[in-house]
Motif scaffolding. Sequence first.
Motif, mmCIF file in Angstrom:
data_model
loop_
_atom_site.group_PDB
_atom_site.id
_atom_site.type_symbol
_atom_site.label_atom_id
_atom_site.label_comp_id
_atom_site.label_asym_id
_atom_site.label_seq_id
_atom_site.Cartn_x
_atom_site.Cartn_y
_atom_site.Cartn_z
ATOM 1 N N GLN A 125 0.820 -1.206 0.000
ATOM 2 C CA GLN A 125 0.000 0.000 0.000
ATOM 3 C C GLN A 125 0.856 1.258 0.000
ATOM 4 O OE1 GLN A 125 -3.833 -0.456 2.485
ATOM 5 N NE2 GLN A 125 -2.618 -2.224 3.116
ATOM 6 N N GLN A 129 0.854 -0.196 -4.969
ATOM 7 C CA GLN A 129 0.826 -1.276 -5.957
ATOM 8 C C GLN A 129 0.059 -2.485 -5.417
ATOM 9 O OE1 GLN A 129 5.194 -2.082 -5.862
ATOM 10 N NE2 GLN A 129 4.626 -4.125 -5.117
ATOM 11 N N SER A 130 -0.248 -3.400 -6.302
ATOM 12 C CA SER A 130 -0.825 -4.677 -5.908
ATOM 13 C C SER A 130 0.290 -5.593 -5.404
ATOM 14 C CB SER A 130 -1.540 -5.331 -7.094
ATOM 15 O OG SER A 130 -0.621 -5.568 -8.143
ATOM 16 N N LYS A 132 1.128 -9.994 -3.767
ATOM 17 C CA LYS A 132 0.668 -11.339 -3.445
ATOM 18 C C LYS A 132 1.211 -11.767 -2.086
ATOM 19 C CE LYS A 132 0.349 -12.877 -8.280
ATOM 20 N NZ LYS A 132 -0.987 -13.472 -8.351
ATOM 21 N N TYR A 169 -8.093 -7.159 1.964
ATOM 22 C CA TYR A 169 -7.125 -6.487 1.095
ATOM 23 C C TYR A 169 -7.476 -6.530 -0.384
ATOM 24 C CZ TYR A 169 -4.119 -6.451 5.242
ATOM 25 O OH TYR A 169 -3.607 -6.255 6.496
ATOM 26 N N HIS A 172 -7.472 -3.450 -2.452
ATOM 27 C CA HIS A 172 -6.146 -2.860 -2.699
ATOM 28 C C HIS A 172 -5.373 -3.621 -3.778
ATOM 29 C CE1 HIS A 172 -6.586 -0.255 0.833
ATOM 30 N NE2 HIS A 172 -7.075 -1.307 1.461
ATOM 31 N N GLY A 173 -6.007 -4.614 -4.384
ATOM 32 C CA GLY A 173 -5.326 -5.400 -5.409
ATOM 33 C C GLY A 173 -4.350 -6.407 -4.847
ATOM 34 N N ILE A 174 -4.528 -6.763 -3.578
ATOM 35 C CA ILE A 174 -3.643 -7.718 -2.910
ATOM 36 C C ILE A 174 -4.367 -9.052 -2.788
ATOM 37 C CG2 ILE A 174 -2.412 -8.260 -0.767
ATOM 38 C CD1 ILE A 174 -2.295 -5.167 -0.289
ATOM 39 N N THR A 175 -3.774 -10.107 -3.311
ATOM 40 C CA THR A 175 -4.354 -11.439 -3.167
ATOM 41 C C THR A 175 -3.656 -12.188 -2.032
ATOM 42 O OG1 THR A 175 -2.872 -12.462 -4.796
ATOM 43 C CG2 THR A 175 -4.965 -11.566 -5.603
ATOM 44 N N ASP A 239 -3.682 -14.534 -10.698
ATOM 45 C CA ASP A 239 -4.136 -13.184 -10.358
ATOM 46 C C ASP A 239 -5.607 -13.120 -9.944
ATOM 47 O OD1 ASP A 239 -1.636 -12.154 -10.802
ATOM 48 O OD2 ASP A 239 -2.132 -11.122 -12.685
#
Length: 255
Positions: A125, A129-130, A132, A169, A172-175, A239
């Motif tokens: 964050q 950016q995203s 993993k 998350y 926020h593009g977080i996997t 993704d």
Amino acid sequence: MSVVLVTGGGRGIGRGIALRLARDGHDIALVDVNAEGIESVAAEVREIGAKATTFVTDVGDRDQVFAAVDHAHEALGGFDVIINNAGIAQVAPIDDVRPADVAKIWSVNVDGVLWGIQAAAAKFQALGQSGKIINASSIAGHDGFALLGVYSATKFAVRALTQAAAKEYAAHGITVNAYCPGVVGTDMWVDIDKRFAELTGAAEGETYDKYVGGIALGRAQTPEDVAAFVSYLAGPDSDYMTGQAVLIDGGLVYR
């Protein structure tokens, strides 16, 4: 190239993951409580042609985990994936478990994952950016095993953290996902087998052979088997996957 941090990277599954991801083209930050182990693996990573850095960390210490993530970013020029792999086993009847036993295994297997999730998410964050987050659960996170009660509880907890973090998350593009290995031919399973022998009277090797005998694919798992799946989780093909704790055990526990 992306930057991947692997906790417990000095041996066993962590080493296998680090080497596979280096071959995939990632640069690797190796974290472990044992400096000698991660320095050796770092040399192997560099031989493959990837960059490597090391950071000695007790993953049960939140400040140390945050410092390790900062180090990875600074040393390798980015931060994209964390593999919260560090873990310890504990073989004991439930009647024999004492507070110190619970505190020790919980600190590594659960707190270490929680701090890794927090530290990675905060860094992603801050970088805008995203990213993993990949956690180590186990077949014992899907089935509770006799004489592995507290260990199983820690691995069930990792599944819960994985699901909750995936939901928190995602925006926020977080996997956030987890891998669940079975009977892997590493030093951890040597120790588990010896402890089972002490408690049950089984000959050394008997417990290991019993569990391997139940694997549908007919052989024990290798760190490379686990690393191949983690490679998928760390790469772009996963993704659209989040909140999952996937069994990778050769056919031992079915869900």
